[in-house]
Write an enzyme that holds these catalytic residues in place. Structure first.
Site, short mmCIF file in Angstrom:
data_model
loop_
_atom_site.label_atom_id
_atom_site.label_comp_id
_atom_site.label_asym_id
_atom_site.label_seq_id
_atom_site.Cartn_x
_atom_site.Cartn_y
_atom_site.Cartn_z
N ASP A 535 0.86 -1.13 -0.12
CA ASP A 535 -0.06 -0.08 -0.05
C ASP A 535 0.94 1.46 0.10
OD1 ASP A 535 0.68 0.61 2.82
OD2 ASP A 535 -0.40 -1.35 3.35
N GLU A 615 22.85 -22.31 -17.84
CA GLU A 615 21.93 -21.71 -16.94
C GLU A 615 22.76 -20.35 -16.53
OE1 GLU A 615 18.58 -24.60 -15.10
OE2 GLU A 615 20.67 -24.40 -14.17
#
Ligand code: GLA
Length: 732
Positions: A535, A615
């Site tokens: 928020d 990777e």
């Protein structure tokens, strides 16, 4: 001037570049809300407020001979209670004699340069921007209560912030039982409300519903803003789309219990009232005392949902978060949580950091489990001293080792919590929020500390600052892993127990404020079991918040998109995690995980020591790509490239630089199909006349072609494939 008071017509006009807000003091002192919409060229919009005699809608005593003038029908700025407006009240009071009525009339007003902070609460920052503030004071003369309505106009941001101050001018107590931050009455139209509902691991899912004659409530009473209903609501025209239609946004800058009530009344008018949830709230205003509500960030646009999002993104990046993050590049981080959970020691953390540093990661974050007796999630919270059995040499040694790798070091805390099984609880059982004579309701086997108690705040400040002074820590992950219950403070008298929920939030804000004052270079990432406290209140202190505990790239598409309606991607913590994913078991390509996590504050959360050489090489490239597009992603205009027909098949979104010179388009296929249709992506926000080149190719297309014709792409092979396309304005 962004704010004008026209004395002869008694109207206030609040003007931003693309919107106007109007109110008028009527002949008996009611503050009528007359308009919020596109600029009106100086017209008094009360010509739209017609007198209508509606049965069972009464008249204030002064208007008793004019039955068409009812407080139950008039659009107002801030409704009273108990005097005949049967729609939602903005205030609840209990006077000394037990009366529950409040009739608010105009008392005075002033127009101020700039904007003051709200005592004890975070609020939208006014730097040297064009911000002016109107304060209109209403009063109830019988109980001698003042209600000051604050409107700060951020002219170039198309935002108006509001909050309310309640003042007891009498010599008797007044109990506030409801104290809204703002109310908005809209007389005409056919509206949908949009809110962002969810659950742990699936926060902020957009939910759009047509209003009918009833009351819709969006709220939290969990003590935090919650995973379940975010304190942000949109009202939009029933036909509004991403590009078109009237939209209003109301976002509460608050991290505790909130409530938005949206009512469509008997005449089809809509009222929205928002603020602190009145459940579990009552505030005793002694003679002369004031109470300030949290701030509401309001915006209007006629140009659809994308534009509304851009307004919120801009104000949050620049005026809610500390704006230094508009120029400081935040580090790509690696967090050990999903790599090790509680099972680590210094050696393991250093080995992860070493491999990550080689790939270009810039900060190592040590998550839960480094302190007290914390080998699982049943004990230790509150004991903020390092566990030297796990971390030989302590945090100082560990941070030095991490720094030697050229990385910053970050640390997890969950300050507001306490375990029964902790030294802190043994010494201070009264510091937990516990209802007397009842067993506490436990969640994750923990309780919540009484953040309304200054002694608790001092203890936490001393613990955290002791650690920050000892080791070189650049970042804190500030977690909050349960909803609050048993709200009772042993530190407050019985009559003030209704204040504890709000005082808890004020305590948390005060602690964050004190720490950031003492350590201005510290970066705090908010977290609450993922995005349970996502928020604007937390964003004032934390430039980024961990968006969700769900790190599955495909689920994150929905979570991050829902979040994007109100909040910029620069606030969304987002990491590449392992495949198969720990929450869903789904396997996704590293490329797709990278593309999704890059649309946020980028990081990794997996055991990189177990990655293959290929990777690792791919991660190195991902980090380079993210760095290359860092400012385009963080500051660019974000567009949801929605394709409603195919929303189950793929998702696309883009970033466009402020000068429209480049755009980064991201596409992820959610459902692979044999012999699939070609996907057509219509780009947005480009310069229609300019020619753009797709990077790495010689393909050139006009902005108009890309936006109105679209870009055709054929990707559907393998599970969850994705692509990132960079278009740049061609030089000639
Ligand atoms: C919460 C957070 C996670 C992790 C754990 C640690 O769930 O959201 O990222 O920090 O706590 O307990």
């Amino acid at each position: 001037m962004a704010i004008v008071f026209d004395e002869s017509r008694k109207i206030f006009r609040l003007m931003t570049d693309n919107s106007e807000y109007q109110m008028k003091i009527d002949d008996i002192g009611l503050l009528i809300h007359s308009y919020y919409g596109r600029p009106t060229c100086d017209t008094d919009m009360t010509y739209q407020v017609l007198n209508v005699d509606r049965g069972f809608s009464g008249n204030l005593y002064e208007n008793r001979s004019d039955r068409g003038r009812s407080i139950d029908v008039l659009p107002q700025e801030f409704s009273g209670c108990g005097v005949g407006d049967y729609r939602i009240s903005s205030i609840g009071v209990v006077a000394k004699n037990g009366s529950r009525s409040c009739d608010l009339r105009y008392r005075s007003h002033e127009i101020l340069d700039g904007k003051e902070r709200i005592p004890g609460l975070p609020s939208v920052r006014a730097y040297d921007d064009q911000v002016d503030t109107l304060v209109v004071e209403l009063e109830d003369k019988v109980i001698d209560l003042g209600v000051k309505l604050y409107y700060s106009v951020f002219q170039d941001k198309d935002v108006i912030t509001r909050h309310t101050e309640f003042i007891n001018y009498s010599d008797k107590k007044i109990h506030l039982e409801k104290a809204a931050s703002a109310m908005l009455d809209i007389q005409f139209g056919s509206w949908d409300e949009i809110h962002f509902a969810g659950r742990h691991c699936m926060e902020r899912q957009m939910s759009r519903n047509k209003l009918t004659q009833d009351i819709k409530v969006i709220s939290s009473k969990r003590g935090m803003s919650s995973h379940h209903e975010n304190p942000f609501v949109i009202l939009c025209d029933h036909g509004a789309t991403e590009e078109y239609g009237d939209c209003y946004g109301v976002m509460l800058m608050y991290s505790g219990n909130h409530k938005f009530e949206i009512e469509q009344d008997q005449a089809g008018a809509v009222r929205i009232v928002g603020g602190v949830n009145e459940e579990n709230f009552s505030w005793c205003l002694e003679a002369g005392e004031h109470f300030h509500s949290p701030e509401m960030i309001m915006a209007y646009t006629h140009a659809g949902l994308s534009e509304l999002s851009h307004i919120y993104h801009n104000i949050i990046r620049e005026n809610v978060c500390d704006r230094k993050y508009m120029t400081i590049e935040r580090p790509v981080l690696i967090n050990n949580w999903e790599a090790t959970y509680f099972d680590f020691n210094a050696e393991k953390i250093i080995s992860i950091a070493r491999d990550a540093a080689e790939m270009g990661v810039e900060m190592m974050v040590l998550d839960d489990g480094w302190f007290g007796k914390r080998d699982d999630d049943n004990s230790g919270l509150g004991d903020w001293f390092v566990n030297e059995t796990k971390l030989e040499g302590g945090l100082k040694h560990l941070s030095e080792e991490i720094n030697k790798l050229g990385m910053k070091f970050g640390l997890w805390f969950e300050p507001e919590m306490i375990n029964e099984d902790s030294k802190l609880f043994q010494t201070h059982p009264d510091w937990a929020l516990v209802d007397p004579d009842r067993h506490p309701t436990m969640a994750r086997n923990q309780m919540v500390l009484d953040m309304s108690n200054p002694k608790v705040l001092n203890y936490l400040f001393d613990c955290i600052s002791g650690i920050l002074d000892d080791a070189n820590i650049s970042y804190i992950k500030w977690d909050f892993n349960r909803s609050i219950s048993n709200v009772f403070s042993k530190n407050l008298p019985n009559k003030k127990q209704g204040e504890v929920s709000h005082r808890f939030v004020l305590g948390t804000y005060a602690l964050l404020e004190r720490l950031l004052e003492q350590y201005p270079n510290l970066m705090i990432e908010g977290c609450s079991g993922g995005g349970g406290r996502f928020d604007a209140g937390m964003l004032y202190y934390c430039p980024q918040i961990w968006t969700s505990d769900d790190t599955d790239a495909i689920e994150r598409l929905e979570i991050q998109e829902g979040t994007s309606f109100g909040y910029p991607v620069s606030t969304m913590g987002s990491h590449v995690s392992a495949s198969p994913n720990h929450q869903t078991g789904r396997s996704t390509p590293l490329n797709t995980r990278g593309i999704v996590a890059m649309s946020g504050t980028f990081g990794y959360e997996l055991d990189v020591t177990k990655m293959s050489a290929e990777e690792k090489a791919e991660v190195k490239e991902q980090i380079k790509t993210f760095k290359k597009y860092y400012w385009l992603i963080q500051k660019g205009d974000y567009y949801r490239l929605e394709d409603k027909e195919n929303s189950e098949i793929y998702k696309a979104w883009s970033f466009v630089s402020g000068d429209k010179a480049e755009t980064l388009v991201n596409i992820v296929v959610k459902k692979v199909q044999a012999n699939a249709k070609i996907k057509l992506i219509k780009l947005k926000g480009l310069d229609s006349e300019a020619i753009y080149e797709l990077e790495g190719t010689d393909k050139r297309m006009s902005g108009a072609a890309l936006m109105y014709g679209g870009f055709a792409i054929n990707i559907s092979n393998g599970d969850y494939p994705s692509e990132q396309l960079h278009f740049v304005k061609a030089q000639s």
